[in-house]
Design a protein around this motif. Structure first.
Motif, short mmCIF file in Angstrom:
data_model
loop_
_atom_site.label_atom_id
_atom_site.label_comp_id
_atom_site.label_asym_id
_atom_site.label_seq_id
_atom_site.Cartn_x
_atom_site.Cartn_y
_atom_site.Cartn_z
N ALA A 1 7.51 6.78 20.53
CA ALA A 1 6.49 5.75 20.70
C ALA A 1 5.49 5.82 19.55
CB ALA A 1 5.77 5.92 22.04
N VAL A 2 5.55 4.83 18.66
CA VAL A 2 4.75 4.88 17.42
C VAL A 2 4.21 3.50 17.09
CG1 VAL A 2 5.99 6.84 16.44
CG2 VAL A 2 6.85 4.52 16.03
N ASN B 1 6.21 10.38 15.17
CA ASN B 1 6.76 10.28 13.82
C ASN B 1 6.41 11.42 12.89
OD1 ASN B 1 4.15 9.18 14.10
ND2 ASN B 1 4.32 8.13 12.14
N ARG B 2 5.38 12.23 13.25
CA ARG B 2 4.99 13.32 12.34
C ARG B 2 4.22 14.38 13.11
NH1 ARG B 2 -0.42 12.56 10.30
NH2 ARG B 2 -1.38 10.67 11.13
N SER C 1 7.56 17.49 16.06
CA SER C 1 8.05 18.81 16.47
C SER C 1 8.43 18.81 17.95
CB SER C 1 6.99 19.88 16.19
OG SER C 1 7.44 21.15 16.59
N ILE C 2 7.65 18.13 18.79
CA ILE C 2 7.97 18.05 20.21
C ILE C 2 9.30 17.34 20.42
CG2 ILE C 2 7.28 17.04 22.43
CD1 ILE C 2 4.35 17.46 21.49
N THR D 1 10.00 6.17 11.87
CA THR D 1 10.90 7.09 12.58
C THR D 1 12.35 6.99 12.09
OG1 THR D 1 11.18 5.43 14.33
CG2 THR D 1 9.49 7.12 14.67
N LYS D 2 12.57 6.34 10.96
CA LYS D 2 13.93 6.14 10.46
C LYS D 2 14.66 7.47 10.26
CE LYS D 2 13.65 1.68 10.38
NZ LYS D 2 14.35 0.91 11.45
N ALA D 3 13.96 8.46 9.71
CA ALA D 3 14.60 9.75 9.46
C ALA D 3 15.06 10.40 10.76
CB ALA D 3 13.65 10.68 8.71
N LEU D 4 14.23 10.31 11.81
CA LEU D 4 14.61 10.87 13.10
C LEU D 4 15.80 10.12 13.70
CD1 LEU D 4 11.09 11.53 14.68
CD2 LEU D 4 12.81 13.27 14.15
N GLU D 5 15.81 8.80 13.53
CA GLU D 5 16.93 8.00 14.04
C GLU D 5 18.23 8.36 13.33
OE1 GLU D 5 14.50 3.94 15.31
OE2 GLU D 5 15.51 4.06 13.36
N GLU D 6 18.16 8.56 12.02
CA GLU D 6 19.35 8.92 11.26
C GLU D 6 19.86 10.30 11.65
OE1 GLU D 6 18.30 8.55 7.17
OE2 GLU D 6 18.05 6.36 7.26
#
Length: 230
Positions: free
Chosen positions: A38-39, A16-17, A22-23, A45-50
């Protein structure tokens, strides 16, 4: 055995950060088919999902708990590259109040967390002819006084990584041990490092090291300088 992340399914703990995020983004940039995030906090992780849609999937995971990681593996049986990035680290000198509790805490996450990941995903990675990437640290080969307990936990995780390399070689599983120096993350700031390297230095280095069939990755200037401690 060279491994390309292109068209691969990966899983990143602590996604998540920081370096973990970055990976995730670097893997997707290089053509990964899907990345499991995996968090501990699935809202993080909403921003990454969006941003990435169905190319990512969030799974709850806490590397400090065996049951959590066993459940994680049950939901990611198609994974081909597991990146164990999740870890903890805070300034703690060897002579200080609470040092025993701090060391136990960091060993549980940074050292035993690796064992939980490796044992839970061993059969999956063997079946999928995959790879395990372990985020160790330059502190795993040199103790830093401001991060003494962290250094000890990472030294132990690096030793286990070497053991896993031998065990997994028989199963056809690649192992990559990553040893960054100070990276522009919250931990480096708290430890007082004034000069840091970018997170992308690590994530891009992982992609290259997997392709080059390397066991060690010392991605940044400080890490390369301290490699002679091996």
């Amino acid at each position: 055995m060279s491994i390309s992340v292109e068209n691969k399914i990966a899983l990143v703990t602590g996604a998540n950060r920081g370096i973990g995020k970055s990976i995730v983004e670097t893997f997707l940039k290089h053509g990964a088919k899907k990345v499991y995030l995996a968090v501990r906090d699935t809202d993080s992780t909403k921003a990454l999902e969006e941003k990435y849609g169905d190319k990512v999937a969030t799974l709850k995971a806490d590397v400090s708990k065996t049951e959590s990681i066993e459940n994680l593996a049950k939901h990611a049986t198609d994974v081909e590259i597991v990146v164990n990035n999740a870890g903890v680290g805070s300034p703690q000198s060897t002579i200080s109040n609470g040092v025993e509790d701090d060391l136990q805490f960091q060993f549980n996450v940074n050292t035993l967390g690796l064992l939980r990941i490796a044992n839970s995903f061993s059969n999956i990675l063997e079946n999928n002819k995959g790879a395990l990437v372990q985020l160790n640290s330059v502190a795993s080969i040199k103790n830093f006084p401001k991060l003494s307990t962290y250094s000890a936990s990472k030294a132990a995780s690096y030793s286990l990584t070497q053991g896993l390399r031998a065990d997994f070689q028989e199963k056809g599983i690649r192992v990559l041990s990553v040893h960054p120096g100070p990276i522009d993350t919250d931990m480096a700031e708290k430890a007082g490092f004034e000069e840091t390297s970018t997170k992308e230095t690590v994530s891009e280095g992982i992609v290259s090291a997997l392709q080059s069939n390397d066991f060690h990755l010392f991605p940044d200037k400080m890490a390369k300088k301290n490699r002679r401690c091996l």
